[in-house]
Design an enzyme around this catalytic site. Structure first.
Site, PDB file in Angstrom:
ATOM      1  CG  HIS A 193      -1.873   1.168   1.233  1.00  0.00           C
ATOM      2  ND1 HIS A 193      -2.946   1.225   0.390  1.00  0.00           N
ATOM      3  CD2 HIS A 193      -1.892   2.316   1.943  1.00  0.00           C
ATOM      4  CE1 HIS A 193      -3.600   2.358   0.589  1.00  0.00           C
ATOM      5  NE2 HIS A 193      -2.983   3.046   1.522  1.00  0.00           N
ATOM      6  N   GLY A 202      -7.003   3.396   1.845  1.00  0.00           N
ATOM      7  CA  GLY A 202      -7.884   3.515   0.689  1.00  0.00           C
ATOM      8  C   GLY A 202      -7.213   4.082  -0.538  1.00  0.00           C
ATOM      9  CG  LEU A 228      -9.022  -1.298   1.676  1.00  0.00           C
ATOM     10  CD1 LEU A 228      -8.693  -2.313   0.598  1.00  0.00           C
ATOM     11  CD2 LEU A 228      -9.803  -0.130   1.096  1.00  0.00           C
ATOM     12  CG  ASP A 229      -5.458  -0.280   2.516  1.00  0.00           C
ATOM     13  OD1 ASP A 229      -4.975  -1.166   1.804  1.00  0.00           O
ATOM     14  OD2 ASP A 229      -5.996   0.738   2.066  1.00  0.00           O
ATOM     15  CG  ASP A 230      -7.197  -3.299   9.967  1.00  0.00           C
ATOM     16  OD1 ASP A 230      -6.581  -2.351  10.502  1.00  0.00           O
ATOM     17  OD2 ASP A 230      -7.797  -4.183  10.607  1.00  0.00           O
TER      18      ASP A 230
END
Lengths: 285, 285, 285, 285
Positions: A193, A202, A228-230
């Site tokens: 990311h 995001g 998401l992205d976690d």
């Protein structure tokens, strides 16, 4: 290159774990090359990575599980064993941006990544030439709102066919579905990311960073979870930016850290250096 | 040390700004020592910092505003001028943690910070000895839920009495009220937040970072606005952490970057290097 | 992309330089986009880089030299002017190691390096495929003790034929002769040395670093002078190493900084950001 | 805080070392908290640091040497053992520059350095007030060309009297004599040198760095040997400099890394994290 095995263990912390493991290896005539451990006090968890030489091991490696299991049960271990010769089989997913792809393939060719890369999957034809240059099969599976489920089934079929056990999302600009993650396993999917998570989750993180006026931008490689992205963070790095840097400059500077941060994560994964616990990673180096 | 003046300007970008400013200075017989500018294309804004030698200036410095104003009006400039000899007067606010305080006072004593520090204000008596060592008056104003408004009135009275034009919150563990900010001016209050903003806003950021499993921790100095931890960022830095680091280790490692990040911000502010626009800072170095 | 010109000037420091240059540009109806300067007190030298928009310039660019020369003479300027559209023509020299070559070609293709690369010259055939992939002619000129002079004549002929004005030694494992340097110009040859100069001059710097037990290794890009590894430094960077790192690990880690440090130097050179004085560089960014 | 012991071992590498040590600790009922090792292939040397809990040890700690010696002989170990409660006793040497002194004393006070500092020795009276603030006896022993031998005798007498086992040269601007080093032991004297060694050995390294035009400056902490600035390196770090930085700016920027690099070295030494071999250090963290 040594012919070695890597043992990864996590279990409740108590006296005698190091002694028991090292004695087991010693009794069977093998030499420990590296031995790393970590005790997490909060969760009373002990985690260790032991690499030992296989050349002199007194029994056949195929018997390892049978022989080690009693001790593993005693200590309530989660564990796995891998030989350095058991190379991970990695499927790279990519869209149009090719910097991470190029970097991974170049490092692979130079011997920095001890894995096989049997295929590249993309939703765009753009990177065919690069795949050809490195001699790796390139499959184009377009993804739209309507065909996403079907496309993922094709992807999974290809991954299975090529016996891959790791998916690397190398700037793959599609969100992978919950089904895909459940099927392939969260701990087998690595994403990059382009922000210093948890900042700028995001889309368009460089735009977000530019708007916020931060003085450093970052990149984060992590395992992919349902949120998401976690997922558990594997590696992060940052680079300084200046007021003269436009969003395009941020994107360009960011490429250099994205590449490095993703390739480190892949390397550590395929060298069996990563242990997961509590939505975190321990990376033994 | 030169006897210089620093001119800070922001105005709509158009041809001739650099020429007009430098010609103005040249015509009045002064030498430009440094000249920095930035054009922000998105907002069509031109920002510049010019430092020039005062020794040969052909008119008395007190007339600068009168003489420069016509050009400033023409170009629709926001501008200010300061002499290097006009030292900022800084009020340091601190609670119990003393690392930022110590660092600022040490740098001040060694000549790194070209400002005066007429007083320290604290809600605790703990740092009296440190203040005494550096010979700076130390005022204890306890703050509770009930007396907050009154306490801030006392603080503002002290600041006015000591003619301060900058407040530095050097790990001051109280949220400053909207009233305080409006009264003293958002652009005159610098805070240090112990995270890499916008990640980990609010309280206990090291605990938040530990829980999230990040691989770097950060610190951010920023101007204080009405929204918590949301003001224009002046400086940020990060330090790598490892799986063996406990929360206490994070706190300790963090101290070293907090100190550096805050002292840089204070230095740049008192050297008139910072221009604000669009919730961002431009720092001319 | 703006259609701009970059003016680079160094001259004895005195009042009015900034005013005169900016007035010259303003009078001829052009807009200054960026304006950087540096005054070196020790040598009383003033150095500046001014980038201005050409679209509105009131005379034809071909007349610039004629029109600017009187002022240049007055101020005793060394100066040069270049249009952003005048792309440098770069000859890359490489031996077998391909990481810097790959990196330069990839950045060139992605638009990070605003130059042309009309040819690659190597003393080995190994990198032909890479050159082909990027569509750049690749010339193999073997170099031995006996044919060195003749080989360099061939190199120079090729460079002239392709109208190159910059040679980049991208891990070219031959010492370039004094004659070559005199002929092509020290300020037109950039080398990457795989150490943090002036530490570890000469051959096998990673081996030297390993023996000395340093905790960081570095890379240095510099202009090539008659004295080995002694030319003006353009850029340097370092990376941390650990006791588990073997010499091979140093070599591998070093590749990543060599690439970055060389590509920055090339970029700054082709963007006309570098001024030379007193065996040093000033890089305006 | 755990009540622990740290065992440091180096010996020829062979099978069974980890197993034997961990079994020894386990058999005597103690729990290993951390366990780090390094195998140096070139010299066939195995080095390890084991920290274990003393609370449950089945024999009295005073018997450790007797009980461990047979195994140590078998494996030809060089080894030492220390309890975390056995605090090093550190003599700080300083001249006029006080930044390293201040930093060490501040870290000591905040609990970052688990050692005692029974005295400070200086050849100048300047830092008396700082010593007083931290409550540490300060001895002024002027050093001249003529009295150097005598002065060092006085220093050694003070060190002995205060039972110190580590000398930290915190910007002590005198070269320590061979006799002093032989008497006190090279491995017990830590120096900070204000350059990135081996670059810029000797005096005025910032001036040397400025002349050479480097883009980063560094600091190095190392053990002191008979050859100036040539001892085993413990830690190094660097900071970026810019063309606007004067020598004074280098000196100021350098202070910040000198402090950090020296305090890390002292910390690692007093936490028994450093092993010496082949003019190098292994630092277990």
């Amino acid at each position: 290159m040594h012919n070695t095995a890597i043992l990864l263990v996590s279990c409740p912390d108590r006296r005698g774990i190091v002694a028991s493991i090292s004695d087991f290896i010693f009794r069977h005539n093998a030499n420990i090359l590296t031995n790393d451990e970590h005790a997490d006090e909060a969760s009373n968890l002990f985690l260790t990575r032991v690499e030992f030489d296989l050349d002199t091991l007194s029994f056949d490696f195929s018997e390892f599980t049978e022989r080690f299991s009693p001790m593993a049960r005693d200590f309530k271990m989660s564990w796995r064993i891998a030989r350095s010769s058991d190379r991970h089989r990695v499927a790279i997913f990519v869209s149009k941006y090719d910097h991470c792809l190029q970097d991974l393939l170049y490092r692979h060719k130079s011997g920095e990544l001890a894995c096989d890369i049997p295929l590249i999957i993309s939703n765009h034809p753009d990177n065919q030439r690069t795949a050809d240059f490195y001699g790796i099969p390139y499959f184009v599976i377009p993804v739209t709102k309507d065909n996403k489920q079907e496309a993922e089934q094709k992807q999974l079929a290809l991954i299975r066919e090529h016996k891959c056990n790791l998916v690397v999302l190398a700037r793959y600009m599609q969100v992978v579905s919950s089904d895909f993650i459940s099927t392939f396993g969260s701990e087998n999917i690595i994403n990059i990311h382009h922000s210093f998570l948890p900042a700028f989750v995001g889309s368009k993180p460089y735009h977000q960073a530019f708007q916020r006026g931060v003085k450093l931008i970052g990149a984060t490689s992590h395992y992919v979870t349902q949120v998401l992205d976690d997922g558990p963070i594997i590696e992060q790095d940052v680079v300084r930016i200046y007021h003269r840097d436009s969003i395009d400059d941020l994107i360009q500077k960011g490429r250099d850290i994205e590449k490095v941060v993703l390739s480190r994560a892949v390397r550590w994964h395929v060298e069996n250096r990563i242990l997961l616990y509590a939505n975190k990673t321990v990376v033994f180096q």
